[in-house]
Design an enzyme around this catalytic site. Structure first.
Site, mmCIF file in Angstrom:
data_model
loop_
_atom_site.group_PDB
_atom_site.id
_atom_site.type_symbol
_atom_site.label_atom_id
_atom_site.label_comp_id
_atom_site.label_asym_id
_atom_site.label_seq_id
_atom_site.Cartn_x
_atom_site.Cartn_y
_atom_site.Cartn_z
ATOM 1 N N HIS A 1 0.827 -1.204 0.000
ATOM 2 C CA HIS A 1 0.000 0.000 0.000
ATOM 3 C C HIS A 1 0.857 1.249 0.000
ATOM 4 O O HIS A 1 0.515 2.257 -0.643
ATOM 5 C CB HIS A 1 -0.927 -0.009 1.223
ATOM 6 C CG HIS A 1 -2.023 0.999 1.165
ATOM 7 N ND1 HIS A 1 -2.051 2.119 1.965
ATOM 8 C CD2 HIS A 1 -3.141 1.061 0.396
ATOM 9 C CE1 HIS A 1 -3.136 2.820 1.700
ATOM 10 N NE2 HIS A 1 -3.822 2.208 0.758
ATOM 11 N N CYS A 2 1.976 1.211 0.695
ATOM 12 C CA CYS A 2 2.841 2.394 0.838
ATOM 13 C C CYS A 2 3.520 2.801 -0.467
ATOM 14 O O CYS A 2 3.926 3.956 -0.616
ATOM 15 C CB CYS A 2 3.927 2.123 1.877
ATOM 16 S SG CYS A 2 3.322 1.710 3.512
#
Length: 338
Positions: free
Chosen positions: A330-331
């Protein structure tokens, strides 16, 4: 905040994307000096980009000198943009996209400062503007400093975030929680903000929300933690769970909570390995999840995500080189809504 056609709001991640934006890891000194390690990080990012590009357009920001390697590692479907970067954390350096009912889009810039000036960020500070320009969107400059990984929104007016990340003098000195809340509500089109405890100073982000708590859909959240954890992290997790259990969202719904434990075993020998499954990415037609080498944990994660996202294929990937460095899938991704 008035509900008008002109009001911009942040759509849920599971809404259809027009594109995923990513950033190329470009600074070897940020990583372990072990021979070949930095190359492995780049190969991991390339593998993820190639996987996402099977289902939607992907643009990788990278200085032109990296394009031959990026093309080799990402494959032919990934678009390359000549935008120099410091590192790969597109969720944090890039903008958060918002749209309105007229179909207009804008890119919210959170004035990235290297997670409170912990890391060099001269190039990454320019990523949000570059993405806005490439996507032909107007830029909305927020009057706060923060990161996209520090906000979790359901697309229907509810925002979750941690006070450790936002009400912090390394980002917003002298700003009160109420002031920060009002500004985030303005730029993201939020009706209700729920503040949760995080952990300050133990890692770069000061406790980003997206490592532990994610919206699956409005009214349903996934939480990922370590069973029986009595550390400061565990205490913050328990307090967050208790807060959500007694709260309602912007539409008055009680939260249903699904818990997914961290992996208990993993391949990596890195001393700060992040083994949380919550840091996944919801793409068009697929959910991209880490696979850590924990047979039982990986199977439970795949089963849980398949149940929560029945209309999407679950793609489990070895992303160890990302999770060894404090973040996850996600990052390193940022969605642009259709």
């Amino acid at each position: 905040m008035p509900d008008t056609a002109d009001r911009f709001y942040a759509p849920a991640e599971e809404a259809i994307h027009s594109r995923t934006w990513m950033c190329w890891p470009s600074t070897a000194s940020f990583y372990k000096a072990t021979p070949g390690y930095f190359a492995d990080v780049q190969a991991t990012i390339g593998r993820l980009a190639a996987a996402i590009a099977q289902n939607e357009p992907v643009t990788m920001l990278a200085a032109a000198r990296w394009h031959p390697l990026a093309r080799q590692l990402c494959g032919p479907r990934v678009d390359l943009a000549d935008v120099p970067t410091n590192d790969m954390w597109a969720r944090d350096s890039g903008p958060v996209f918002v749209r309105n009912s007229k179909g207009q889009k804008a890119a919210v810039k959170f004035n990235f400062n290297g997670w409170g000036k912990k890391m060099p960020h001269k190039l990454d500070n320019r990523v949000a503007d570059a993405v806005a320009s490439l996507s032909a969107c107007q830029t909305i400059v927020a009057n706060v400093v923060g990161e996209g990984g520090g906000v979790e929104y359901d697309g229907e007016g509810t925002l979750l975030l941690t006070d450790s990340c936002w009400v912090n003098d390394n980002r917003n000195p002298g700003r009160t929680q109420a002031q920060i809340e009002a500004e985030l509500a303005r730029v993201l089109g939020i009706d209700k903000v729920i503040w949760l405890p995080g952990v300050r100073g133990q890692e770069e982000t000061d406790g980003h929300i997206d490592g532990v708590i994610r919206f699956v859909r409005p009214g349903l959240v996934l939480m990922s933690g370590v069973s029986g954890d009595t550390s400061e992290w565990g205490q913050a997790y328990d307090r967050s769970k208790a807060i959500l259990a007694r709260q309602t969202d912007a539409k008055g719904r009680r939260f249903a909570i699904v818990e997914l434990p961290f992996a208990q075993k993993w391949r990596s020998v890195h001393d700060q390995f992040f083994s949380g499954y919550a840091n996944y990415y919801v793409g068009n037609g697929a959910v991209y999840s880490p696979q850590f080498g924990d047979k039982a944990g990986d199977a439970l994660a795949e089963e849980t995500l398949a149940r929560l996202y029945p209309d999407r294929r679950i793609v489990m990937l070895n992303m160890d080189r990302i999770y060894e460095n404090g973040g996850g899938i996600h990052c390193v991704t940022q969605q642009e809504p259709a």
